[in-house]
Scaffold this active site. Structure first.
Site, PDB file in Angstrom:
ATOM      1  NE  ARG A  30      -8.618  -6.351 -20.387  1.00 53.20           N
ATOM      2  CZ  ARG A  30      -9.070  -5.302 -21.069  1.00 53.20           C
ATOM      3  NH1 ARG A  30      -8.415  -4.166 -21.032  1.00 53.20           N
ATOM      4  NH2 ARG A  30     -10.183  -5.385 -21.773  1.00 53.20           N
ATOM      5  N   PRO A  76       0.816  -1.222   0.000  1.00 52.05           N
ATOM      6  CG  PRO A  76      -0.348  -1.274   2.015  1.00 52.05           C
ATOM      7  CD  PRO A  76       0.566  -2.082   1.152  1.00 52.05           C
ATOM      8  CD  GLU A 121       1.722  -5.100  10.706  1.00 57.21           C
ATOM      9  OE1 GLU A 121       1.762  -3.892  10.410  1.00 57.21           O
ATOM     10  OE2 GLU A 121       0.658  -5.727  10.856  1.00 57.21           O
ATOM     11  CG  ASP A 159     -10.614  -1.318 -22.494  1.00 60.96           C
ATOM     12  OD1 ASP A 159     -11.685  -1.620 -23.027  1.00 60.96           O
ATOM     13  OD2 ASP A 159      -9.776  -2.134 -22.086  1.00 60.96           O
TER      14      ASP A 159
HETATM   15  N1  ADE Z   1      -0.780  -5.201  -0.086  1.00 62.32           N
HETATM   16  C1  ADE Z   1      -1.644  -4.814   0.862  1.00 62.32           C
HETATM   17  N2  ADE Z   1      -2.432  -3.820   0.441  1.00 62.32           N
HETATM   18  C2  ADE Z   1      -2.041  -3.544  -0.844  1.00 62.32           C
HETATM   19  C3  ADE Z   1      -2.457  -2.601  -1.818  1.00 62.32           C
HETATM   20  N3  ADE Z   1      -3.435  -1.728  -1.583  1.00 62.32           N
HETATM   21  N4  ADE Z   1      -1.840  -2.609  -3.006  1.00 62.32           N
HETATM   22  C4  ADE Z   1      -0.836  -3.475  -3.252  1.00 62.32           C
HETATM   23  N5  ADE Z   1      -0.400  -4.384  -2.383  1.00 62.32           N
HETATM   24  C5  ADE Z   1      -0.989  -4.425  -1.168  1.00 62.32           C
END
Ligand code: ADE
Length: 236
Positions: free
Chosen positions: A156, A91, A118, A171
């Protein structure tokens, strides 16, 4: 052939996905090859195949250790003579968008690292210098679902993967297109009082194209005004 190596603690998650639909066809056609590797196979702990440990300095949860990851990536890298772009899903990464997907499809080879717990020991990032990617501002239980999103959106874009070469052409987001798609209809012409718009059965192709363009614009204005602002030029 486009090659993807996925490194994960849960290889079984990919079993169904790899044998279904468009991806299975692309693999069959010899356009894409996908290999899934179990990180535990590179554990330095011969007895329990442990690959995680508690963070120095304290704090919740466990981290994926540096040693198995480096060993695994180096081994996987050497399975093919082409150097791979190493991607780490987190994230904290740069947001994956269509422009990024299109450039990933041009690389020819990816190694995708899926995180759990984590996250990774920072030295994984310092040593491998991976391209850190996120699929959105929410936290998943691990990178596996994100890896499927990445593979699905990338393959794709590879010529020949879509049956009809044109089907990604219109697209939303493709090749800089920043309009949402117009509504589409198929038979029957009326269902529970909902009729297909007259223009679509008029046979007037110019009018149909104009209607679709208007509908795309309208939907984008209503739902995603942000898309109507041109993206910043990375060179300025
Ligand atoms: N691992 C945990 N959350 C994630 C996300 N939002 N994007 C990519 N990998 C992740």
């Amino acid at each position: 052939m486009f090659r993807v190596d996925i490194i994960t603690l849960f290889p079984q998650i990919f079993a169904g996905y790899l044998t279904q639909s468009l991806l299975a066809k692309a693999i069959d056609k010899g356009l894409v090859e996908i290999h899934v590797h179990d990180l535990r196979d590179w554990s330095v702990d011969e007895k329990h195949h442990k690959v995680d440990d508690r963070p120095y300095g304290g704090g919740p949860g466990m981290l994926i250790c540096v040693e198995p990851v480096i060993r695994c990536v180096e081994a996987v890298q050497s399975l093919d003579s082409r150097p791979a772009l190493v991607i780490l899903l987190t994230p904290q990464g740069e947001r994956l968008e269509q422009r990024g997907v299109e450039s990933l499809a041009q690389t020819g080879r990816l190694i995708v690292l899926c995180g759990r717990y984590e996250g990774f020991d920072q030295r994984v990032i310092d040593i491998l210098k991976p391209h850190e990617l996120s699929i959105g501002d929410y936290v998943l239980n691990g990178g596996e679902v994100a890896a499927m999103v990445l593979v699905d959106s990338t393959i794709r874009m590879i010529p020949g993967v879509l049956g009809d070469e044109c089907s990604s052409w219109d697209d939303s987001f493709s090749r800089g297109n920043r309009l949402l798609e117009f509504p589409q209809y198929t038979r029957p012409p009326e269902y529970r009082g909902h009729r297909v718009p007259d223009v679509l059965v008029s046979g007037d192709h110019k009018k149909i194209a104009q209607w679709r363009q208007e509908q795309s614009l309208l939907k984008t204005e209503l739902r995603r005004k942000d898309l109507l602002i041109p993206p910043a030029d990375p060179n300025t």
